[in-house]
Design a protein around this motif. Structure first.
Motif, PDB file in Angstrom:
ATOM      1  N   ASP A  39     -17.124 -60.988  -9.183  1.00 15.78           N
ATOM      2  CA  ASP A  39     -15.896 -61.507  -9.115  1.00 15.78           C
ATOM      3  C   ASP A  39     -15.215 -61.486 -10.583  1.00 15.78           C
ATOM      4  O   ASP A  39     -16.194 -61.671 -11.578  1.00 15.78           O
ATOM      5  CB  ASP A  39     -15.799 -62.703  -8.430  1.00 15.78           C
ATOM      6  CG  ASP A  39     -14.379 -63.138  -8.497  1.00 15.78           C
ATOM      7  OD1 ASP A  39     -13.442 -62.544  -8.105  1.00 15.78           O
ATOM      8  OD2 ASP A  39     -14.222 -64.467  -8.646  1.00 15.78           O
ATOM      9  N   LEU A  40     -13.922 -61.334 -10.756  1.00 18.80           N
ATOM     10  CA  LEU A  40     -13.514 -61.628 -11.912  1.00 18.80           C
ATOM     11  C   LEU A  40     -12.957 -62.943 -12.555  1.00 18.80           C
ATOM     12  O   LEU A  40     -13.577 -63.587 -13.318  1.00 18.80           O
ATOM     13  CB  LEU A  40     -12.279 -60.360 -12.236  1.00 18.80           C
ATOM     14  CG  LEU A  40     -12.750 -59.077 -12.457  1.00 18.80           C
ATOM     15  CD1 LEU A  40     -11.497 -58.355 -12.590  1.00 18.80           C
ATOM     16  CD2 LEU A  40     -13.181 -59.338 -14.122  1.00 18.80           C
ATOM     17  N   TRP A  41     -11.945 -63.338 -11.808  1.00 17.24           N
ATOM     18  CA  TRP A  41     -11.248 -64.284 -11.937  1.00 17.24           C
ATOM     19  C   TRP A  41     -12.079 -65.665 -11.715  1.00 17.24           C
ATOM     20  O   TRP A  41     -12.275 -65.949 -10.722  1.00 17.24           O
ATOM     21  CB  TRP A  41      -9.746 -64.652 -11.383  1.00 17.24           C
ATOM     22  CG  TRP A  41      -8.823 -65.333 -12.171  1.00 17.24           C
ATOM     23  CD1 TRP A  41      -8.994 -66.553 -12.844  1.00 17.24           C
ATOM     24  CD2 TRP A  41      -7.167 -65.020 -12.305  1.00 17.24           C
ATOM     25  NE1 TRP A  41      -7.710 -66.999 -13.301  1.00 17.24           N
ATOM     26  CE2 TRP A  41      -6.900 -65.991 -12.885  1.00 17.24           C
ATOM     27  CE3 TRP A  41      -6.641 -63.924 -11.948  1.00 17.24           C
ATOM     28  CZ2 TRP A  41      -5.451 -66.181 -13.251  1.00 17.24           C
ATOM     29  CZ3 TRP A  41      -5.436 -64.004 -12.302  1.00 17.24           C
ATOM     30  CH2 TRP A  41      -4.806 -64.905 -12.811  1.00 17.24           C
ATOM     31  N   ASP A  67     -10.688 -66.708 -17.406  1.00 16.91           N
ATOM     32  CA  ASP A  67      -9.977 -67.634 -16.521  1.00 16.91           C
ATOM     33  C   ASP A  67      -8.551 -67.452 -16.546  1.00 16.91           C
ATOM     34  O   ASP A  67      -7.659 -68.225 -16.178  1.00 16.91           O
ATOM     35  CB  ASP A  67     -10.184 -68.972 -17.413  1.00 16.91           C
ATOM     36  CG  ASP A  67      -9.576 -68.738 -18.869  1.00 16.91           C
ATOM     37  OD1 ASP A  67      -8.781 -67.635 -19.236  1.00 16.91           O
ATOM     38  OD2 ASP A  67      -9.476 -69.626 -19.654  1.00 16.91           O
ATOM     39  N   GLY A  68      -8.265 -66.067 -16.606  1.00 16.49           N
ATOM     40  CA  GLY A  68      -6.994 -65.621 -16.345  1.00 16.49           C
ATOM     41  C   GLY A  68      -6.187 -65.301 -17.680  1.00 16.49           C
ATOM     42  O   GLY A  68      -5.049 -64.900 -17.700  1.00 16.49           O
ATOM     43  N   LEU A 128     -15.731 -56.618  -8.477  1.00 13.50           N
ATOM     44  CA  LEU A 128     -15.152 -56.858  -7.137  1.00 13.50           C
ATOM     45  C   LEU A 128     -14.068 -57.702  -7.288  1.00 13.50           C
ATOM     46  O   LEU A 128     -14.587 -58.924  -7.182  1.00 13.50           O
ATOM     47  CB  LEU A 128     -16.173 -56.917  -6.242  1.00 13.50           C
ATOM     48  CG  LEU A 128     -15.748 -57.061  -4.946  1.00 13.50           C
ATOM     49  CD1 LEU A 128     -15.068 -55.739  -4.222  1.00 13.50           C
ATOM     50  CD2 LEU A 128     -16.848 -57.066  -3.911  1.00 13.50           C
ATOM     51  N   THR A 129     -12.795 -57.404  -6.966  1.00 15.49           N
ATOM     52  CA  THR A 129     -11.848 -58.451  -7.378  1.00 15.49           C
ATOM     53  C   THR A 129     -10.842 -58.362  -6.133  1.00 15.49           C
ATOM     54  O   THR A 129     -10.436 -57.319  -5.622  1.00 15.49           O
ATOM     55  CB  THR A 129     -10.940 -58.335  -8.796  1.00 15.49           C
ATOM     56  OG1 THR A 129     -10.142 -59.295  -8.794  1.00 15.49           O
ATOM     57  CG2 THR A 129     -10.704 -56.795  -8.883  1.00 15.49           C
ATOM     58  N   ASP A 185     -17.019 -67.321  -7.600  1.00 13.56           N
ATOM     59  CA  ASP A 185     -16.671 -68.888  -7.576  1.00 13.56           C
ATOM     60  C   ASP A 185     -16.020 -69.184  -6.107  1.00 13.56           C
ATOM     61  O   ASP A 185     -15.533 -70.427  -5.908  1.00 13.56           O
ATOM     62  CB  ASP A 185     -15.996 -69.144  -8.834  1.00 13.56           C
ATOM     63  CG  ASP A 185     -14.514 -68.773  -8.645  1.00 13.56           C
ATOM     64  OD1 ASP A 185     -14.377 -67.664  -8.369  1.00 13.56           O
ATOM     65  OD2 ASP A 185     -13.772 -69.499  -9.264  1.00 13.56           O
ATOM     66  N   GLY A 186     -15.605 -68.328  -5.271  1.00  7.00           N
ATOM     67  CA  GLY A 186     -14.816 -68.610  -3.983  1.00  7.00           C
ATOM     68  C   GLY A 186     -15.916 -68.711  -3.045  1.00  7.00           C
ATOM     69  O   GLY A 186     -16.368 -67.627  -2.323  1.00  7.00           O
TER      70      GLY A 186
END
Length: 290
Positions: free
Chosen positions: A21-23, A28-29, A53-54, A232-233
């Motif tokens: 994941d990215l964000w 952190d954006g 993978l975003t 993180d989701g």
């Protein structure tokens, strides 16, 4: 039971590829996380492949430009798979018609660019709601506004039987210290109101099919048992990995930092309570990707 690890290197020998994941994991954006960059570099130096993978609702070239401008170095990843591309593929195949009501920001207009995976992409027209055959949602018009502002539009759309294509299933994201709403929050509201929402990002299968395709484009044949999903989701990255029978590394210092009482690493009891509440069990957990 979820195993808390101190670094990616503790487990990296078990895997040949990462779906990362990215964000919240790599940035952190606003800026990249140096430890995360170093961890991905080290994984690649040992021969591993990194697929970013975003759930970004944009084409991958747009995401590449965004993270490059942010300062994410090119040598810490191999390829990108976006929920935007997965959703675009479905849109151009006519899943919500060719006349659509577009919900999103101007920066996401690239969503309507032709996609190279299809020949002879039809033209998708953006029209007012009353003329639409379906809805395309890449995010709120205003990421800080309560999703309820869309209730009147959604009531009309539901009455007309319109399907909503959700290009980003995330509910919220943290831009630095500011929490913002994502397209998933609007799709959730539309579904709760009785409308039909269609999802293409994590945790739903289409974006994982795309990620495997991107991995294959690198000339590698890596079985699912040698792929680790990092995110993180809990309801997107980790739930999606479970659905695909892929091991997962849960970054607890992102969206669930408060619930898991993450300082350097998560509090074991808080992490246990959290995964029991969500009924989703990651393979591993760590405070930050490092």
């Amino acid at each position: 039971m979820t195993q808390i690890v101190s670094s990616l290197t503790d487990i990296s020998d078990r895997y040949d590829a990462l779906f990362c994941d990215l964000w919240g994991c790599l940035h952190d954006g606003i800026r990249p996380f140096p430890e995360a960059v170093a961890a991905l570099r080290a994984f690649r130096e040992k021969g591993g492949k990194v697929v970013l993978l975003t759930n970004a609702p944009r084409p991958r070239h747009s995401v590449e430009t965004q993270i490059t401008d942010m300062g994410v170095p090119r040598d810490c990843w191999d390829t990108i798979a976006t929920s935007g591309d997965s959703a675009r593929l479905a849109m151009f195949q006519g899943i919500v018609g060719t006349k659509v009501y577009f919900i999103g920001e101007d920066r996401d207009i690239g969503f309507f660019e032709p996609i190279h995976l299809l020949e002879n992409c039809p033209e998708i027209q953006k029209v007012p709601l009353m003329q639409a055959e379906g809805i395309v949602c890449t995010g709120p018009f205003d990421a800080k506004a309560d999703p309820d502002v869309m209730r009147s539009d959604f009531l009309l759309a539901k009455t007309r039987g319109l399907k909503l294509l959700c290009a980003n299933p995330d509910i919220v994201v943290d831009r630095g210290e500011t929490r913002e709403w994502c397209a998933g929050a609007l799709a959730k509201l539309y579904t709760e109101m009785g409308g039909e929402s269609l999802y293409f990002g994590k945790p739903h299968p289409p974006v994982y099919d795309l990620a495997r395709r991107r991995l294959a484009e690198l000339g590698t044949d890596i079985p699912d048992g040698r792929i680790l999903a990092v995110g993180d989701g809990i309801l997107t990255d980790i739930k999606g990995a479970l659905g695909e029978d892929i091991d997962s590394l849960f970054i607890t210092g992102g969206l669930a930092a408060a619930e898991t009482k993450t300082a350097h690493d998560p509090d074991p009891d808080a992490l246990s309570d959290y995964v029991k509440k969500e009924m989703i069990e990651p393979t591993y957990a760590i405070g930050k990707l490092r």
